[in-house]
Design an enzyme around this catalytic site. Sequence first.
Site, PDB file in Angstrom:
ATOM      1  N   HIS A   4      -7.765  -3.166  -0.450  1.00 19.75           N
ATOM      2  CA  HIS A   4      -6.778  -2.097  -0.347  1.00 19.75           C
ATOM      3  C   HIS A   4      -6.097  -2.040   1.012  1.00 19.75           C
ATOM      4  O   HIS A   4      -5.563  -0.999   1.397  1.00 19.75           O
ATOM      5  CB  HIS A   4      -7.408  -0.738  -0.667  1.00 19.75           C
ATOM      6  CG  HIS A   4      -8.033  -0.671  -2.034  1.00 19.75           C
ATOM      7  ND1 HIS A   4      -7.304  -0.768  -3.198  1.00 19.75           N
ATOM      8  CD2 HIS A   4      -9.327  -0.559  -2.421  1.00 19.75           C
ATOM      9  CE1 HIS A   4      -8.113  -0.699  -4.231  1.00 19.75           C
ATOM     10  NE2 HIS A   4      -9.339  -0.587  -3.800  1.00 19.75           N
ATOM     11  N   GLU A  40       0.878  -1.174   0.000  1.00 20.22           N
ATOM     12  CA  GLU A  40       0.000   0.000   0.000  1.00 20.22           C
ATOM     13  C   GLU A  40       0.912   1.220   0.000  1.00 20.22           C
ATOM     14  O   GLU A  40       2.017   1.183   0.557  1.00 20.22           O
ATOM     15  CB  GLU A  40      -0.928   0.018   1.215  1.00 20.22           C
ATOM     16  CG  GLU A  40      -1.880  -1.165   1.296  1.00 20.22           C
ATOM     17  CD  GLU A  40      -2.747  -1.343   0.069  1.00 20.22           C
ATOM     18  OE1 GLU A  40      -3.099  -0.321  -0.557  1.00 20.22           O
ATOM     19  OE2 GLU A  40      -3.083  -2.482  -0.274  1.00 20.22           O
TER      20      GLU A  40
END
Length: 241
Positions: free
Chosen positions: A236, A81
């Site tokens: 995510h 990320e």
Amino acid sequence: VSDASGCSMIALLHTGAAKFPQNLLPRARQAVCSLFPAGVLKGYSSIVSRKLASHGFGASMAAMSSFPPQRYHYFLVLDFEATCDKPQIHPQEIIEFPILKLNGRTMEIESTFHMYVQPVVHPQLTPFCTELTGIIQGMVDGQPSLQQVLERVDEWMAKEGLLDPSVKSIFVTCGDWDLKVMLPGQCQYLGLPVADYFKQWINLKKAYSFAMGSWPKNGLLDMNKGLNLQHIGRPHSGIGE
């Protein structure tokens, strides 16, 4: 990526071929074997089958039996990320660095590396980034720099025996962005070397597209849907996906 109980990226490796329509199985076997040299989908134990079933992956593993012996001892599942915003900020910086060490014979998760990373160019996370990734400011403040995290990755790789020349391992990513764009781009910006083990990987999207005949535009969500798999984990989130 996943947690120790297993979830979506791991499940695709576990159960993908078992979910293919029968008329696509010959094509799937050929495609996956060509992408994962010598095959990667073999040797699933009853323990793995029960574990998958507990997460809603109840498909029979019989479709896997025809795959040849595997080339790789370990698959290192990785999903970065990074800092982000709309419009996109530059440069992006890795803020979560997760790796799962997956045994290539049993498909059991043997070890996990997970660290948050302190961004230095844009140290303040944007509201968009926090909403997308679930990573709040306090999770990255005071954390090691990317250089320090890469040093710890190398220590972890050594401790896990992954730097032994006789041990064959390869990274697995959902797309090429992580290791083709994000890591080398940030390392170039910071003047850091990229270890050789980060320079080859298996793109799970390519395996899926060769086998199923369509490109998964929405990544894991499309692949899970195409294989009738339940998505587990927060989208995510590096360690959660």
